[in-house]
Design an enzyme around this catalytic site. Structure first.
Site, PDB file in Angstrom:
ATOM      1  CB  VAL A   1      10.431   6.130  -5.235  1.00 29.14           C
ATOM      2  CG1 VAL A   1      11.323   4.986  -4.753  1.00 29.14           C
ATOM      3  CG2 VAL A   1       9.767   6.827  -4.048  1.00 29.14           C
TER       4      VAL A   1
ATOM      5  NE  ARG B   1      -3.823  -2.274   2.164  1.00 33.73           N
ATOM      6  CZ  ARG B   1      -4.832  -2.518   1.341  1.00 33.73           C
ATOM      7  NH1 ARG B   1      -5.224  -1.597   0.474  1.00 33.73           N
ATOM      8  NH2 ARG B   1      -5.462  -3.681   1.375  1.00 33.73           N
ATOM      9  CG  ASP B   2       1.486   5.593  -2.268  1.00 28.38           C
ATOM     10  OD1 ASP B   2       2.072   5.596  -3.367  1.00 28.38           O
ATOM     11  OD2 ASP B   2       1.596   6.501  -1.413  1.00 28.38           O
TER      12      ASP B   2
ATOM     13  CG  HIS C   1       6.877   3.098  -8.278  1.00 32.08           C
ATOM     14  ND1 HIS C   1       8.131   3.672  -8.345  1.00 32.08           N
ATOM     15  CD2 HIS C   1       6.002   4.126  -8.199  1.00 32.08           C
ATOM     16  CE1 HIS C   1       8.012   4.990  -8.293  1.00 32.08           C
ATOM     17  NE2 HIS C   1       6.723   5.301  -8.226  1.00 32.08           N
ATOM     18  CG  MET C   2       1.613  -0.029 -12.763  1.00 30.66           C
ATOM     19  SD  MET C   2       2.110   0.769 -14.309  1.00 30.66           S
ATOM     20  CE  MET C   2       2.770  -0.612 -15.231  1.00 30.66           C
TER      21      MET C   2
HETATM   22  P1  5GP Z   1       6.230   8.374  -7.808  1.00 33.83           P
HETATM   23  O1  5GP Z   1       5.990   9.849  -7.747  1.00 33.83           O
HETATM   24  O2  5GP Z   1       7.709   8.041  -7.735  1.00 33.83           O
HETATM   25  O3  5GP Z   1       5.536   7.718  -8.949  1.00 33.83           O
HETATM   26  O4  5GP Z   1       5.508   7.771  -6.540  1.00 33.83           O
HETATM   27  C1  5GP Z   1       6.161   7.371  -5.369  1.00 33.83           C
HETATM   28  C2  5GP Z   1       5.107   6.928  -4.387  1.00 33.83           C
HETATM   29  O5  5GP Z   1       5.758   6.300  -3.308  1.00 33.83           O
HETATM   30  C3  5GP Z   1       4.262   8.062  -3.809  1.00 33.83           C
HETATM   31  O6  5GP Z   1       2.889   7.833  -4.116  1.00 33.83           O
HETATM   32  C4  5GP Z   1       4.550   7.999  -2.299  1.00 33.83           C
HETATM   33  O7  5GP Z   1       3.414   8.256  -1.513  1.00 33.83           O
HETATM   34  C5  5GP Z   1       5.055   6.577  -2.135  1.00 33.83           C
HETATM   35  N1  5GP Z   1       5.983   6.415  -1.027  1.00 33.83           N
HETATM   36  C6  5GP Z   1       7.065   7.202  -0.747  1.00 33.83           C
HETATM   37  N2  5GP Z   1       7.718   6.733   0.332  1.00 33.83           N
HETATM   38  C7  5GP Z   1       7.032   5.625   0.737  1.00 33.83           C
HETATM   39  C8  5GP Z   1       7.230   4.703   1.810  1.00 33.83           C
HETATM   40  O8  5GP Z   1       8.151   4.803   2.606  1.00 33.83           O
HETATM   41  N3  5GP Z   1       6.344   3.675   1.908  1.00 33.83           N
HETATM   42  C9  5GP Z   1       5.308   3.535   1.027  1.00 33.83           C
HETATM   43  N4  5GP Z   1       4.484   2.492   1.211  1.00 33.83           N
HETATM   44  N5  5GP Z   1       5.093   4.388   0.009  1.00 33.83           N
HETATM   45  C10 5GP Z   1       5.955   5.418  -0.133  1.00 33.83           C
END
Ligand code: 5GP
Length: 124
Positions: A104, A33-34, A108-109
């Site tokens: 990140v 989960r996000d 990831h999807m």
């Molecule tokens: P991006 O912008 O890279 O596509 O999305 C990264 C996602 O990772 C974001 O939706 C953010 O909320 C999530 N995220 C960042 N740090 C963590 C974490 O420590 N644990 C979890 N479960 N999600 C994270």
């Protein structure tokens, strides 16, 4: 392709250094989960291998990892009740690099659902 930085937060989750709320784990894939959900259902599907972005994964991952990733994604949508098999659908998003606004740098999807997700992107 930028070098993979194994200090990123998802690499740390995969190494068990920080916890995550796991939904599904397979040989090559983790679904969790996000931490800042944008919808009632918001999970992240990640390969266990070190890939920076979707294009890196699609170009360079072994076929077994690519198949496992997509099958795990499909299983998670069923488990979470958003698959078209009995659910009301979902949105899958992957962000890559600067213009994709990727936070990140481990591929990831995002799977989002549980509500009408609205327009895909802001016009402009
Ligand atoms: P991006 O912008 O890279 O596509 O999305 C990264 C996602 O990772 C974001 O939706 C953010 O909320 C999530 N995220 C960042 N740090 C963590 C974490 O420590 N644990 C979890 N479960 N999600 C994270």
């Amino acid at each position: 392709m930028p070098a993979y930085d194994d200090s990123n937060i998802f690499a740390r989750i995969l190494r068990g250094e920080i916890p995550s709320d796991t939904v599904l784990e397979t040989e090559h894939t983790l679904v969790f989960r996000d931490i800042r959900p944008q919808a009632p259902v918001h999970v992240l599907v990640i390969p266990k291998g070190a890939y920076v972005s979707y294009d890196d994964f699609a170009a360079n991952a072994p076929e077994a990892e690519i198949v496992d990733f997509h099958r795990a994604l499909a299983q998670a949508t069923r488990d979470l009740g958003v698959a078209l098999d009995g659910g009301q659908g979902f949105r899958a998003i992957t962000n890559a690099g600067e213009h994709g606004v990727q936070e990140v740098p481990h591929f990831h999807m995002h799977i989002l659902g549980g509500r009408d997700m609205g327009r895909m992107v802001q016009p402009g």
